[in-house]
Write a protein that holds these residues in place. Structure first.
Motif, mmCIF file in Angstrom:
data_model
loop_
_atom_site.group_PDB
_atom_site.id
_atom_site.type_symbol
_atom_site.label_atom_id
_atom_site.label_comp_id
_atom_site.label_asym_id
_atom_site.label_seq_id
_atom_site.Cartn_x
_atom_site.Cartn_y
_atom_site.Cartn_z
ATOM 1 N N UNK A 94 36.044 44.758 41.027
ATOM 2 C CA UNK A 94 36.792 45.541 40.030
ATOM 3 C C UNK A 94 36.850 44.783 38.706
ATOM 4 N N UNK A 95 37.034 43.465 38.778
ATOM 5 C CA UNK A 95 37.133 42.652 37.566
ATOM 6 C C UNK A 95 35.809 42.524 36.827
ATOM 7 N N UNK A 96 34.677 42.608 37.559
ATOM 8 C CA UNK A 96 33.368 42.425 36.933
ATOM 9 C C UNK A 96 32.319 43.278 37.643
ATOM 10 N N UNK A 97 32.369 44.605 37.464
ATOM 11 C CA UNK A 97 31.440 45.471 38.185
ATOM 12 C C UNK A 97 29.970 45.244 37.837
ATOM 13 N N UNK A 98 29.686 44.833 36.618
ATOM 14 C CA UNK A 98 28.291 44.618 36.232
ATOM 15 C C UNK A 98 27.641 43.534 37.090
ATOM 16 N N UNK A 99 28.396 42.489 37.392
ATOM 17 C CA UNK A 99 27.878 41.388 38.193
ATOM 18 C C UNK A 99 27.708 41.798 39.656
ATOM 19 N N UNK A 100 28.358 42.880 40.056
ATOM 20 C CA UNK A 100 28.334 43.306 41.455
ATOM 21 C C UNK A 100 27.353 44.443 41.709
ATOM 22 N N UNK A 101 26.562 44.778 40.715
ATOM 23 C CA UNK A 101 25.578 45.844 40.918
ATOM 24 C C UNK A 101 26.149 47.241 40.808
#
Length: 105
Positions: A94-101
Motif C-alpha cells: 500500500x505504501x509503495x505499489x509501484x515497487x510491488x508490481x
C-alpha cells in the motif's frame, strides 16, 4: 443474533468484484497474495488482501490506512500464525505499489 464481527466478515466480497485497483502482490509456487484498493461506503480507501492457493482468489483480510486500526481477518485467517507477516507485506505494498508490481484495474 449476528455478532458485529460476523456481520463485518460477510460485508465484503469473498472474491474480487472487478471494481478494485490491484496494487501488487507476492507469493510462491503454491500460493499468491494480492492487495487491492477499493473505496469504502464513505469514499475512503480500503485495502483488501486476497489469496489464491489453487481454487481462485479468496478474501483474507481488509484494513484502512489507519495503522492503529487492526485488519479484519476473514474466517480461519483470524488468529493465523501468518497474520502479522501478511499485514506487514500488504501495508508495504500500500505504501509503495509501484515497487510491488501494481498495475491498476
Amino acid at each position: 443474533m449476528h455478532s458485529p464481527k460476523a456481520e463485518a466478515e460477510t460485508a465484503r466480497p469473498v472474491t474480487p468484484t472487478g471494481e478494485e485497483t490491484r496494487l501488487g502482490g507476492w507469493g510462491g509456487k503454491l500460493f499468491a497474495f494480492t492487495v487491492y484498493e477499493v473505496e469504502d461506503a464513505e469514499g475512503e480507501p480500503e485495502y483488501r488482501v486476497y489469496v489464491d492457493d489453487g481454487p481462485g482468489e479468496r478474501l483474507v483480510c481488509w484494513f484502512t490506512s489507519d495503522r492503529e486500526a487492526a485488519p479484519v481477518w476473514r474466517g480461519a485467517w483470524n488468529g493465523d500464525q501468518w497474520c502479522a507477516r501478511i499485514e506487514e507485506r500488504a501495508r508495504a505494498i500500500v505504501a509503495n505499489p509501484e515497487a510491488a508490481g501494481g498495475n491498476g484495474k
